[in-house]
Design an enzyme around this catalytic site. Structure first.
Site, PDB file in Angstrom:
ATOM      1  CB  ALA A 147      -2.234  45.162   9.087  1.00 26.68           C
ATOM      2  CB  ALA A 148      -1.754  48.062  13.193  1.00 23.26           C
ATOM      3  CB  SER A 185      -9.769  43.651   7.773  1.00 21.50           C
ATOM      4  OG  SER A 185      -9.269  42.421   8.219  1.00 21.50           O
ATOM      5  CB  CYS A 210       1.773  41.714   1.702  1.00 26.36           C
ATOM      6  SG  CYS A 210       2.299  42.535   3.206  1.00 26.36           S
ATOM      7  CB  VAL A 245      -9.283  60.608  12.886  1.00 22.59           C
ATOM      8  CG1 VAL A 245      -8.880  61.399  14.129  1.00 22.59           C
ATOM      9  CG2 VAL A 245     -10.325  59.550  13.246  1.00 22.59           C
ATOM     10  CG  ASN A 256      -1.573  41.558  10.933  1.00 18.58           C
ATOM     11  OD1 ASN A 256      -2.780  41.464  11.049  1.00 18.58           O
ATOM     12  ND2 ASN A 256      -0.988  41.806   9.772  1.00 18.58           N
ATOM     13  CE1 TYR A 279      19.077  14.111   3.028  1.00 17.00           C
ATOM     14  CE2 TYR A 279      19.548  12.332   4.567  1.00 17.00           C
ATOM     15  CZ  TYR A 279      19.536  12.820   3.279  1.00 17.00           C
ATOM     16  OH  TYR A 279      19.963  12.045   2.246  1.00 17.00           O
TER      17      TYR A 279
END
Lengths: 449, 449
Positions: free
Chosen positions: A10-11, A38, A42, A79, A303, A424
């Site tokens: 995500a990030a 990507s 969730c 990494v 994100n 409403y």
């Protein structure tokens, strides 16, 4: 300019996209340890439950599409070290088994969280799982085929979503939770009870106050969970007892870790080390209601942090606005949502908070198919400053939590909420929306001694 | 203290309840011209369509219950004149045919609106109706039995709700509208088109740009509507071309009428004549976005004005906070909502407004049963001040209009909306809620020349 991003979910991918869009001249390289980038993490439980077609459906942007945008995506590249002074990272190509050194001008740590694996769950037994990424989900899916009994350890929202998924597959489900209630601290006790009732009504055997001691197995496969309250037989065990931020790389780079255990960043997503940024589930964020640094790893936050980091790394200027503690989850036919603070959280912070509870209907009571909606609204005694809301009700009705979230952003008062001109018509709301009823009641309560 | 209330529906009964609760010593008398009090007028079309069980279900508080609270309710009593100086009203007991004079210390005019009846509709023909109250609804219900063809004149939200109700009864429905679109000025053209498409897909024959010239009849029953575009055969004709505030009594009392044609009141619901209050559909209110006086008769507004008037008449202190122009209606499987101003309304007011359009899904696109949701978000160019939103989408999803309404109350900016921590989980929203996507896009648009 070379922008290196560690982690492609995500990030990381949000950052990559933003950075490249803002600064097309920059070289943007994403190193992802796994095979998938990507994807909507969730959504993992919902593939298992059948509400999402397949694993591929979760993928928002394929590596090919990212490459077409000029972003280099290296799958199976881990990494393993950072030399911040030299401006290099050490990268292990997991397929080739080769290590190389890669330079960067800006580095983003988007390493996310890892599921907590208690000692008793560290086993070679087949059928024991956590759920963090797509390969985890695929492994669970394979295990569930032919299984009859599932034991879910942990009654947080991931455990709850998994319980629903397993029931949708007609499996017998036992949920074990150490705490006296499910749903952790997301909700106050009275609202956790409603979630538990829904689980039980849908056939989940919920056992709380239970401590797991070990697993039993036979011929290399798990056969049960040994708890202080007895043995729970199970063909599949899913451990969902929480997550912890992945900060090893950050520590290696000399980046400051906050009190929460997650990476400390400023609102530009800069870490304590110049040139190094962090974004996503591995980071702290600022809670706008308490003005404290918190670690609440959630999808939108990740994100958004990624976008902010991407803009700033590319030479732009963006600030993360902080969060107000909004969360939502589905539990069979119900949903539960919260924003701001619960009464218990407010108490723990020493705030003089008061809450009211209101039960109404999602739309006009006289209109077909009206369903109950339960709202707790919390504010500061005296001032009336809104502190939080909790909602439990049928599906989409609880998305009105966003109205309170909007007010929390502006440090609004309960009197402001009571005055709102909310939409409403009988199929959509009672004439006095449940939020207005709660605000009216709370408005009186805050002014009482 | 004697508080007299003229009209026993939303504003009148809200005022009566609040006044009596605050000041139990006060004598509270409600004169209602008809037989029904305290009913949800917005639910009328849904009784006809079968989504509400029966007419009685619409009644929130019966006369007996009001009397038990110490409020005198006089049905079939019409107030025909006011002498403000003398502090008396003239009341006609419609059953007894007797007129009397009743004193008051505070008088509330809660006389509502009446449906506009064009000259051509003023006829003795059976089968021609308006829909304002329960007897109207009952008359329509009786007419629809055995009917095959219904012609609805007027494509506003009441006409639309009636079209749906008639289709639910398997009737053939033709809708005639003078304007080029349905849904009046509630929505901009592009969103009115979506409403029209839904009507047509559900079998409503929508004909716009049509002027009605008269009715045809046979043996005392209506047989059709004569329009400039030709004759529309119909067994039942429902005229839903708008409403006008009932201000005759106010005028007789010397009360100032505003430019909108509705009663001018201050935010305590006081009219220009001391001791005389007004509340509900017959009143103007203040639009918080434009700071102008407007006449937008809607259920929540009426109830809220009634409460404010009730408190103030009883000696308390309450202020009507104004409105932000929020409205919502259902059209078969869709809903349409708006708040603030449309682009067209902003243009008419000379505002330098800019809008963006976004189409997304009500929840995560990969999750089962995702449906389209269309959002137009409007803000002031340069400053980014939010001016309004329009949403068309499946049922409950459009209730998120309330988030924008909340921001409009506080004169929020599009940048504020873009920063909101809104609730996300796949069954409830995309990770970037459609409102956030729209705010992000609009944030860029407002800063462009």
């Amino acid at each position: 300019m070379r922008i290196v991003i560690v982690g492609g979910v995500a990030a990381g991918m949000s950052a990559a996209s933003r950075a490249k869009r803002l600064n097309p001249e920059a070289e943007v390289v994403v190193f992802e340890r796994g095979d998938w980038i990507s994807y909507g993490a969730c959504g993992l439980p919902y593939v298992l439950g059948g509400d999402v077609r397949d694993w591929d459906a979760l993928v928002a942007r394929t590596p090919e599409r990212m490459r077409a945008q000029g972003i280099a995506v290296r799958l199976q590249h881990e990494v393993t070290d950072v030399d911040a002074r030299a401006g290099t990272v050490t990268v292990l190509d997991r397929q080739a088994g080769r290590t190389s050194t890669e330079p960067f001008d800006r580095l983003l740590l988007a390493t996310g969280v890892s599921p907590i694996r208690p000692d008793w769950s560290r086993t070679d037994l087949q059928g024991v799982h956590v759920l963090k990424d797509i390969p985890d989900g695929q492994a669970i899916e394979a295990s569930l085929k032919g299984a009859k009994r599932v034991c879910i350890v942990g009654g947080g929202y991931i455990g709850i979503e998994l319980a629903e998924a397993c029931r949708a597959r007609n499996l017998s489900v036992v949920m074990l939770e150490k705490a006296p209630d499910v749903a952790g601290r997301a909700l106050d006790h009275e609202y956790r009870v409603r979630v538990r009732e829904e689980l039980e009504q849908r056939g989940v055997d919920v056992r709380t106050g239970v401590t797991v001691e070990g697993l039993t197995g036979k011929a290399g496969r798990v056969t049960g969970v040994q708890a202080d309250a007895g043995l729970v037989r199970a063909d599949v065990v899913i451990v969902a007892v929480g997550v912890k931020p992945q900060v090893e790389l950050a520590k290696a780079a000399g980046v400051r870790i906050g009190k929460t255990g997650a990476i400390a960043v400023n609102n530009r997503q800069e870490t304590s080390v110049p040139g190094l940024y962090a974004a996503g589930d591995n980071c702290e964020s600022t809670h706008r209601v308490t003005r404290r640094r918190v670690h609440i790893p959630l999808g939108l936050t990740a994100n958004r942090m990624g976008r902010v980091a991407g803009v700033n790394m590319a030479g732009g200027e963006a600030r993360f606005p902080g969060i107000v503690g909004t969360g939502i989850f589905k539990v069979f036919g119900l949903g539960a949502a919260r924003t701001g603070l619960t009464q218990a959280e407010a108490n723990d912070l020493g705030l003089n908070a008061v809450s009211v509870d209101v039960t109404s209907t999602d739309h006009a009571g006289y209109y077909f198919d009206a369903s109950p909606i339960h709202v707790r609204l919390t504010a500061e005694r005296g001032t009336g400053r809104l502190l939080g809301a909790q909602l439990v009700g049928c599906r989409e009705s609880i998305k009105r939590v966003d109205v309170v979230a909007a007010l929390l952003h502006g440090r609004g008062k309960v009197q402001d909420l009571a005055a709102m001109d909310l939409a409403y018509a009988p199929p959509f709301s009672s004439v006095w929306d449940v939020l207005l009823v709660a605000a009216d009641k709370l408005g009186r309560a805050v002014s009482q001694r």
